[in-house]
Design an enzyme around this catalytic site. Structure first.
Site: not given
Length: 271
Positions: A2-3
């Site tokens: 996750p960015e």
DNA sequence: AGAGGTACCTGGCAGC
DNA sequence: TGCTGCCAGGTACCTC
């Protein structure tokens, strides 16, 4: 994984399935996440309704009747909606079951993620109160970067990855945005002119926005979400491309370590 | 105050 | 095949 784009994609993907739904049960299979999952979470949540799903930085906020569930996906977490009867897999640590029969499930092999509960304004929570501006909002612009960076000798890459300055710029998109803006990643933040910060702010908005748009293409089959979001396949221009030619000038792209993180850049295009 | 390093944890992969 | 060491998209907290 996750960015910010994936967190945003997750937020948009799960919201239609759980907003307005009543929680019937919370199952915690593994409480040893980044912070121990509070046992009161289980007791407090049954019977409450999720009113809204929002995002602040990389934190997902599930607003309930008497408080807010705060979820962070860490480095390897993912969150997906399925059926309450789906058999949990190895790293499926927590389920939130709804009256609709749906189940919001957290999978996180590295357990750097977090699930917290607060009864106060989540913006005032210890983990959120010092967060900087949202990158896609009008609060982020060249002037903001310029003002915040005066007298700072820290490398620009670390500066834009500092969540107290701006949230959501992770290791991949920091390299990508600096390439687009033509700024060398190790340049001191305080020694960058306003005009270049205008380009950098625009570059950050562009890479994150494009990634969210690409991630959105996977929303259709979000219920089956198991595989990687679409944006992951988008063509990154420098990240993990060391030794390959720059698509702008043809020079060989380089890799260095900055603050224990791999950093990619073009020594011709970025000064 | 700012800068730099460490810790948390598992899985995948290259190299031997 | 199996072992070892390194690397991985995050971030809070420690010391200097």
């Amino acid at each position: 994984m996750p960015e910010l784009p994936e967190v945003e994609t997750t937020c948009r993907g799960i919201a239609p399935h759980i907003s307005g739904q009543q929680i019937v049960q919370v199952i915690v299979r593994e409480k040893r996440l980044r912070y121990p999952v509070a046992s009161r979470l289980t007791g407090h949540l049954a019977g409450q309704t999720v009113h809204a799903v929002t995002r602040r930085g990389k934190y997902l906020l599930l607003a309930c009747d008497t408080g807010t569930i705060i979820i962070h996906l860490g480095m390897s977490g993912s969150l997906f909606v399925g059926s309450a009867t789906d058999r949990p897999q190895k790293h499926d640590h927590l389920d939130i079951l709804f009256g609709s029969g749906r189940c919001l499930r957290l999978r996180d092999p590295r357990r750097f993620g977090a699930v917290l509960w607060t009864t106060r304004d989540p913006e005032r929570h210890k983990l959120l109160q010092h967060l900087g501006v949202e990158p896609l909002s009008s609060s982020l612009d060249g002037d903001y970067f310029f003002q915040r960076s005066r007298d700072r000798r820290v490398a620009i890459k670390q500066f834009i990855m500092d969540s107290r300055i701006v949230v959501g710029v992770g290791n991949i998109y920091a390299s990508e945005a600096l390439f687009i803006a033509g700024i060398h990643p190790s340049r001191a933040a305080g020694r960058i002119a306003l005009a270049r910060y205008l380009q950098l702010a625009a570059a950050i908005k562009q890479v994150l926005g494009d990634a969210i748009d690409a991630g959105g293409t996977t929303l259709r089959d979000f219920l089956n979400a198991e595989g990687r979001p679409g944006y992951f396949q988008q063509r990154l221009r420098v990240y993990q491309r060391a030794g390959m030619p720059c698509d702008r000038c043809g020079s060989v792209l380089r890799q260095v370590r900055m603050g224990q993180r791999s950093t990619y850049y073009c020594c011709q295009c970025q000064v």
